[in-house]
Design a protein around this motif. Structure first.
Motif, PDB file in Angstrom:
ATOM      1  N   LEU A 156      73.971  11.302   6.047  1.00  0.00           N
ATOM      2  CA  LEU A 156      73.571  12.881   4.838  1.00  0.00           C
ATOM      3  C   LEU A 156      73.872  12.142   4.096  1.00  0.00           C
ATOM      4  N   PRO A 157      72.244  11.650   3.072  1.00  0.00           N
ATOM      5  CA  PRO A 157      71.056  12.117   3.236  1.00  0.00           C
ATOM      6  C   PRO A 157      70.535  10.758   3.925  1.00  0.00           C
ATOM      7  N   GLN A 278      65.883  11.343  -0.459  1.00  0.00           N
ATOM      8  CA  GLN A 278      65.823  11.808  -1.559  1.00  0.00           C
ATOM      9  C   GLN A 278      65.548  10.658  -2.691  1.00  0.00           C
TER      10      GLN A 278
END
Length: 298
Positions: A156-157, A278
């Motif tokens: 992650l992310p 993101q």
């Protein structure tokens, strides 16, 4: 100086058309609103920009000086708007991705062909990466996303989406033809020269773990930089190697290499897409991602 930039836009049209009324029409506004904005601009700049006449308006020397700079800025904004419009309509733009040779050869090429056919104006830039290199490039935003073969060291992310499974087979060149009638185990591979990708790759780590599970150490006799190098090395009898079955089929049919049975069943590997939630994608990258995921194109 805190000047409302909307005033500069209005000034540009007034100076261009030499008329408050024509500028208002071009802006979809009214003549009083345009006049009011220009009065405010003159007050904030502490300069008279226009001389009002019965025939319209005329720029003062200060107005001419300001128009020289504002017209350049507006031209750049118009270009930017056009480029963004082209990008949104998928007539221009670029997409940058990373891919391993395995992913490119057995999955991605047909997807890229479909994308090129649908959007010929979009430029493609494809980096030939190992999985660790591609992961770093996705994290840094250098590439839009990556299409890789597992194992993939993604955390992650980053998000990993499986696309297609494949199995690897053991192959050898003509000099090893006698082995095609045998079934080898992992320990037998120590008796023959072995070809593998370099230690910095995820594929090496994959096979290293398999060997360790058999209490064996993986020490290749030849380390290749890319998967594409392995098949020529095998054809020329430099050793045995594991290769994704789809990449070996043509050479197997031509009897340039031969498949060697192995008693241990190799785990399935997968082609997967890696992207960062993101990191926003442009319209071209979003469409290529849709094609890769098998989604319907708009």
């Amino acid at each position: 100086m805190n000047v409302n930039f909307e005033y500069y836009k209005i000034f540009y049209y007034v100076a261009k058309y030499g008329s408050f009324t024509k500028a208002a029409r071009a802006l979809g506004s009214t003549q009083p609103n345009v006049t009011r904005a220009m009065n405010c601009l003159e007050q904030q700049l502490h300069n008279t920009l226009f001389i009002r006449t019965n025939r319209g308006i005329q720029l003062t020397p200060e107005g001419e000086q300001l128009y020289t700079h504002v017209s350049v800025a507006m031209a750049q904004l118009f270009i930017a708007e056009e480029e963004l419009s082209d990008s949104a309509s998928l007539t221009h733009g670029s997409v940058t991705i990373g891919a391993t040779e395995t992913a490119l050869n057995i999955f991605l090429l047909c997807k890229l062909k479909a994308f090129r056919t649908a959007y010929p104006g979009i430029r493609l830039k494809i980096y030939n990466y190992s999985s660790p290199q591609a992961i770093a490039a996705v994290k840094s935003g250098k590439i839009d996303f990556a299409v890789l073969s597992t194992p993939v060291p993604a955390e992650l992310p980053l998000h990993l989406t499986p696309l297609q499974s494949f199995r690897e087979i053991l192959i050898g060149g003509p000099s090893f033809s006698a082995l095609s009638e045998k079934e080898l185990c992992f320990s037998d591979l120590k008796k023959y020269p072995f070809i593998c990708l370099g230690r910095e790759t995820a594929t090496f780590q994959f096979y290293n773990q398999l060997f360790l599970s058999q209490e064996l150490e993986l020490i290749p006799d030849t380390e290749a930089a890319t998967t594409d190098q392995i098949l020529p090395l095998v054809k020329n009898n430099l050793g045995l190697a594991f290769l994704p079955e789809p990449m070996a089929l043509e050479s197997l049919a031509k009897q340039e290499v031969l498949q060697i049975a192995i008693s241990e069943k190799l785990p399935l590997r997968h082609i997967c897409l890696v992207h960062d939630h993101q990191h926003p994608l442009n319209s071209g990258a979003r469409e290529l991602k849709k094609i890769i995921l098998g989604e319907r194109m708009d």
